[in-house]
Design a protein around this motif. Structure first.
Motif, PDB file in Angstrom:
ATOM      1  N   UNK A 155      -4.764  77.776  -5.103  1.00 55.67           N
ATOM      2  CA  UNK A 155      -4.800  76.496  -5.828  1.00 55.67           C
ATOM      3  C   UNK A 155      -5.321  75.373  -4.930  1.00 55.67           C
ATOM      4  N   UNK A 156      -4.895  75.361  -3.676  1.00 56.32           N
ATOM      5  CA  UNK A 156      -5.359  74.319  -2.754  1.00 56.32           C
ATOM      6  C   UNK A 156      -6.838  74.492  -2.427  1.00 56.32           C
ATOM      7  N   UNK A 157      -7.279  75.739  -2.257  1.00 51.04           N
ATOM      8  CA  UNK A 157      -8.717  75.972  -2.030  1.00 51.04           C
ATOM      9  C   UNK A 157      -9.531  75.464  -3.218  1.00 51.04           C
ATOM     10  N   UNK A 158      -9.048  75.750  -4.419  1.00 48.81           N
ATOM     11  CA  UNK A 158      -9.753  75.280  -5.617  1.00 48.81           C
ATOM     12  C   UNK A 158      -9.778  73.764  -5.654  1.00 48.81           C
ATOM     13  N   UNK A 159      -8.664  73.127  -5.306  1.00 44.90           N
ATOM     14  CA  UNK A 159      -8.602  71.662  -5.305  1.00 44.90           C
ATOM     15  C   UNK A 159      -9.537  71.066  -4.260  1.00 44.90           C
ATOM     16  N   UNK A 160      -9.719  71.763  -3.147  1.00 41.83           N
ATOM     17  CA  UNK A 160     -10.669  71.292  -2.131  1.00 41.83           C
ATOM     18  C   UNK A 160     -12.100  71.400  -2.644  1.00 41.83           C
ATOM     19  N   UNK A 161     -12.417  72.521  -3.261  1.00 34.55           N
ATOM     20  CA  UNK A 161     -13.785  72.754  -3.749  1.00 34.55           C
ATOM     21  C   UNK A 161     -14.159  71.774  -4.850  1.00 34.55           C
ATOM     22  N   UNK A 162     -13.225  71.501  -5.759  1.00 34.38           N
ATOM     23  CA  UNK A 162     -13.525  70.610  -6.881  1.00 34.38           C
ATOM     24  C   UNK A 162     -13.473  69.139  -6.493  1.00 34.38           C
ATOM     25  N   UNK A 163     -12.931  68.847  -5.317  1.00 34.32           N
ATOM     26  CA  UNK A 163     -12.818  67.452  -4.893  1.00 34.32           C
ATOM     27  C   UNK A 163     -11.538  66.785  -5.347  1.00 34.32           C
TER      28      UNK A 163
END
Length: 165
Positions: free
Chosen positions: A25-33
């Motif tokens: 979830x955190x990786x996704x939040x980093x990628x999406x900004x």
């Protein structure tokens, strides 16, 4: 039977499913900004947002710190690392230096049926790229590259390439 001076084999540490889900979830939040570069985030606040305690968030953020995506800010939390164009280009070059020779070797040595087994991952990556969702694409791309590199049978290669990815 092993004697008293013979060390016992360690049981491999298993990745907790909660920690793994938080990390994803955190990786996704980093990628999406959603988690913005330069901003500091606390584990308790992120845990509340994700519906988990601060502990798996801290563990996931420590992993992201090891990967260079965030940095620890003592007594405050974690700051998302700001990456400039030059650093991103350098990381892409490192990734190519690691992966391209392996892919070339695999192209000569891996049987066609093994490549065919990877087709679903390749197709999922193409679908994800078409979806317009950066997080979905990043995860599909990561899974595909990990599977291809795993054909080399070198766990360190897979780990290092994953960190650069």
């Amino acid at each position: 039977a092993p004697g008293p001076s013979t060390p016992r084999p360690r049981t491999p540490v298993q990745r907790s499913s909660v920690r793994g889900q938080v990390l994803d979830a955190l990786r996704a939040a980093l990628v999406t900004g959603e988690l913005r570069p330069g901003e500091v985030y606390s584990a308790p606040v992120l845990g509340e947002r994700l519906g988990v305690s601060a502990t798996p968030v801290r563990e996931a953020m420590q992993q992201l710190a090891l990967e260079g995506a965030v940095e620890v800010v003592p007594n405050r939390g974690f700051r998302v690392v700001e990456r400039g164009d030059r650093e991103l280009a350098e990381l892409a070059e490192v990734r190519a230096l690691i992966e391209v020779p392996v892919w070339l070797r695999l192209a000569r040595t891996v049987p066609a049926e093994r490549w065919a087994e990877l087709r679903p991952l390749a197709e999922a990556t193409a679908r994800a790229a078409s979806s317009g969702c950066p997080a979905t694409y990043a995860e599909a791309d990561r899974a595909f590259h990990r599977a291809v590199l795993a054909l080399a049978g070198n766990e360190e290669l897979v780990r290092i390439a994953g960190d650069v990815h």
